[in-house]
Write a protein that holds these residues in place. Structure first.
Motif, mmCIF file in Angstrom:
data_model
loop_
_atom_site.group_PDB
_atom_site.id
_atom_site.type_symbol
_atom_site.label_atom_id
_atom_site.label_comp_id
_atom_site.label_asym_id
_atom_site.label_seq_id
_atom_site.Cartn_x
_atom_site.Cartn_y
_atom_site.Cartn_z
ATOM 1 N N ILE A 201 0.858 -1.189 0.000
ATOM 2 C CA ILE A 201 0.000 0.000 0.000
ATOM 3 C C ILE A 201 0.895 1.240 0.000
ATOM 4 C CG2 ILE A 201 -1.688 1.318 1.339
ATOM 5 C CD1 ILE A 201 -2.823 -1.357 2.323
ATOM 6 N N GLN A 202 0.689 2.108 -0.956
ATOM 7 C CA GLN A 202 1.516 3.291 -1.128
ATOM 8 C C GLN A 202 0.770 4.547 -0.664
ATOM 9 O OE1 GLN A 202 4.744 3.136 -2.325
ATOM 10 N NE2 GLN A 202 4.491 0.900 -2.327
ATOM 11 N N ARG A 250 -2.805 19.316 3.114
ATOM 12 C CA ARG A 250 -2.229 18.191 2.363
ATOM 13 C C ARG A 250 -3.332 17.160 2.094
ATOM 14 N NH1 ARG A 250 3.408 18.189 3.782
ATOM 15 N NH2 ARG A 250 3.951 20.385 4.138
ATOM 16 N N LEU A 251 -3.436 16.728 0.860
ATOM 17 C CA LEU A 251 -4.340 15.642 0.493
ATOM 18 C C LEU A 251 -3.502 14.380 0.383
ATOM 19 C CD1 LEU A 251 -7.007 14.410 -0.478
ATOM 20 C CD2 LEU A 251 -6.466 15.231 -2.788
ATOM 21 N N LEU A 252 -3.742 13.439 1.283
ATOM 22 C CA LEU A 252 -2.993 12.189 1.310
ATOM 23 C C LEU A 252 -3.870 11.055 0.806
ATOM 24 C CD1 LEU A 252 -1.279 12.539 4.810
ATOM 25 C CD2 LEU A 252 -0.415 13.245 2.582
ATOM 26 N N MET A 253 -3.284 10.181 -0.015
ATOM 27 C CA MET A 253 -4.041 9.067 -0.589
ATOM 28 C C MET A 253 -3.281 7.762 -0.400
ATOM 29 S SD MET A 253 -5.691 10.632 -4.069
ATOM 30 C CE MET A 253 -7.205 11.618 -3.953
ATOM 31 N N ALA A 254 -4.029 6.712 -0.098
ATOM 32 C CA ALA A 254 -3.472 5.372 0.044
ATOM 33 C C ALA A 254 -3.978 4.520 -1.113
ATOM 34 C CB ALA A 254 -3.887 4.765 1.380
ATOM 35 N N GLU A 255 -3.055 3.973 -1.888
ATOM 36 C CA GLU A 255 -3.432 3.215 -3.079
ATOM 37 C C GLU A 255 -2.641 1.908 -3.167
ATOM 38 O OE1 GLU A 255 -4.375 6.249 -6.560
ATOM 39 O OE2 GLU A 255 -2.551 6.869 -5.483
ATOM 40 N N GLU A 259 -5.618 1.184 -7.261
ATOM 41 C CA GLU A 259 -6.926 1.304 -6.601
ATOM 42 C C GLU A 259 -6.815 2.240 -5.403
ATOM 43 O OE1 GLU A 259 -10.315 -1.355 -4.243
ATOM 44 O OE2 GLU A 259 -8.439 -2.297 -4.914
ATOM 45 N N LEU A 260 -7.691 3.243 -5.350
ATOM 46 C CA LEU A 260 -7.719 4.182 -4.234
ATOM 47 C C LEU A 260 -8.467 3.544 -3.066
ATOM 48 C CD1 LEU A 260 -7.138 6.969 -3.053
ATOM 49 C CD2 LEU A 260 -9.208 7.818 -4.196
ATOM 50 N N SER A 280 -12.916 6.427 2.796
ATOM 51 C CA SER A 280 -12.368 5.093 2.548
ATOM 52 C C SER A 280 -13.300 4.302 1.638
ATOM 53 C CB SER A 280 -12.176 4.336 3.869
ATOM 54 O OG SER A 280 -13.415 4.198 4.549
ATOM 55 N N SER A 281 -12.740 3.304 0.970
ATOM 56 C CA SER A 281 -13.520 2.447 0.081
ATOM 57 C C SER A 281 -14.095 1.275 0.868
ATOM 58 C CB SER A 281 -12.628 1.919 -1.054
ATOM 59 O OG SER A 281 -11.689 0.989 -0.535
ATOM 60 N N ARG A 282 -14.779 0.393 0.176
ATOM 61 C CA ARG A 282 -15.343 -0.796 0.819
ATOM 62 C C ARG A 282 -14.329 -1.944 0.876
ATOM 63 N NH1 ARG A 282 -20.846 -1.070 1.517
ATOM 64 N NH2 ARG A 282 -22.080 0.646 0.664
ATOM 65 N N SER A 283 -13.184 -1.760 0.258
ATOM 66 C CA SER A 283 -12.171 -2.817 0.219
ATOM 67 C C SER A 283 -11.726 -3.202 1.622
ATOM 68 C CB SER A 283 -10.960 -2.347 -0.597
ATOM 69 O OG SER A 283 -9.886 -3.255 -0.454
#
Length: 365
Positions: A201-202, A250-255, A259-260, A280-283
């Motif tokens: 996860i990045q 800051r907008l931080l994203m985990a992908e 996939e976001l 957050s997603s449903r993942s």
């Protein structure tokens, strides 16, 4: 004894309290509120009746005026005033301040609502907190109002119908080393942070170029949790460059594999980092992603010179029946200190209008 002078919102001095900044005032102006700025001067004896000093304290104050109808408006003070009197002087201070503010507010202003960030007076009372510092209950509204109005002349202060901004939160001490911050976390929190990295996860930082991706995930999260969906234009302003106002966003994203999974908005005001919004997603992997996002935000805040991190909202304790139970459990795992605020208090300026506004609308920002 208190002096209030009008000043432009743009000249408001930025402090750790994000909601008392020019940045926040302008955001709220976009939502229809009229922000007004003031300089407040307070003698030491008002804050501490036992003081023998002639010292005078100064602070800036943001007040948001909301025109709720053609005939009625009210004034809202988000996490202000910042100056915090001794418990026994709080009511008198608010009374004096309110009467000074009266002439600077619209003629149809029914009341001033103070969303107090001051430490809750009952948070140190063993009758109302447990050994974990969790606020298990409050005295009756009547008892709270009796205590707050002690030493006032008019006995006008009333507990608001509801609180607006988060009343309880976790604060994390960023003067600690990253090693110590990790050590103070619960085992499951550390485990999920490390597992996120091992699972590929990045975490990356973005700006307005990912606004559409952020908003899609935010809307999905809000719909899933029956929350109010703010407009995309609102977040566009939130994420614009506000360094001239003393605030950084800051907008931080985990992908993972394109996939976001999760995203959050970090706002740094003076020496405090604040977790303002999250999505957050449903993942299933979003759980690990959310932990990794917070850890990155904490490190970014620390490296930017912040000395504390505000998780911006939790339950008053780890109570399974509370709607924020899951949020509280997640944030508690990072090892911060639970803090309880005083919440919203009203000072009526026009009694008849105040009662009409209370009946017609549960006022909150």
């Amino acid at each position: 004894m208190i002096k209030v002078t009008s000043k432009t919102v743009e000249t408001i001095e930025t402090t750790n309290i994000l909601t008392q900044s020019a940045y926040w005032a302008t955001i709220k102006e976009k939502q229809g509120f009229e922000p007004r700025g003031f300089e407040v001067r307070v003698p030491a004896v008002v804050l501490d009746p036992g003081s023998t000093h002639d010292q005078e304290y100064e602070e800036d104050l943001i007040v948001l005026v909301d025109q709720v109808s053609e005939k009625h408006s009210y004034a809202y003070v988000p996490y202000g005033p910042k100056l915090e009197p001794r418990d026994e002087a709080q009511g008198k201070f608010l009374e004096l301040l309110s009467e000074e503010l009266r002439e600077h507010l619209p003629a149809n202003c029914s009341h001033i609502q103070y969303d107090l960030s001051w430490k809750n007076q009952w948070a140190n009372d063993q009758d109302y907190v447990n050994a974990e510092g969790e606020l298990i209950e409050h005295p009756s509204v009547r008892s709270q109002e009796f205590r707050i109005n002690f030493n006032t002349e008019n006995w006008k202060l009333r507990k608001s119908n509801q609180d607006a901004l988060p009343k309880s939160t976790f604060f994390l001490d960023l003067t600690l080393s990253e090693k110590d911050l990790l050590y103070n976390m619960r085992y499951n929190t550390r485990y999920n942070i490390r597992r996120a990295s091992k699972q590929g996860i990045q975490i990356s930082e973005h700006g307005l170029e990912r606004l559409d991706d952020w908003y899609g995930l935010f809307a999905e999260t809000a719909t899933r949790n029956n929350l109010n969906i703010l407009e995309k234009e609102y977040f566009q302003y939130v994420l614009e460059d506000h360094r001239s106002e003393g605030v950084e966003t800051r907008l931080l994203m985990a992908e993972k594999d394109g996939e976001l999974l999760a995203a959050m908005i970090l706002v740094m005001s003076d020496q405090r980092g604040t977790y303002l919004y999250g999505a957050s997603s449903r993942s299933r992997e979003q759980i690990m992603a959310s932990y990794a996002l917070q850890w990155e935000a904490i490190k970014l805040s620390k490296r930017a010179g912040c000395v504390e991190y505000d998780f911006f909202g939790s339950a008053p304790g780890l109570f399974k029946s509370h709607p924020l139970y899951g949020v509280h459990l997640f944030k508690k795992g990072f090892g911060g200190d639970l803090y309880h605020r005083m919440g919203c208090w009203d000072y009526p300026l026009r009694e008849k209008h105040y009662e009409e506004v209370k009946i017609g609308k549960l006022v909150a920002v």
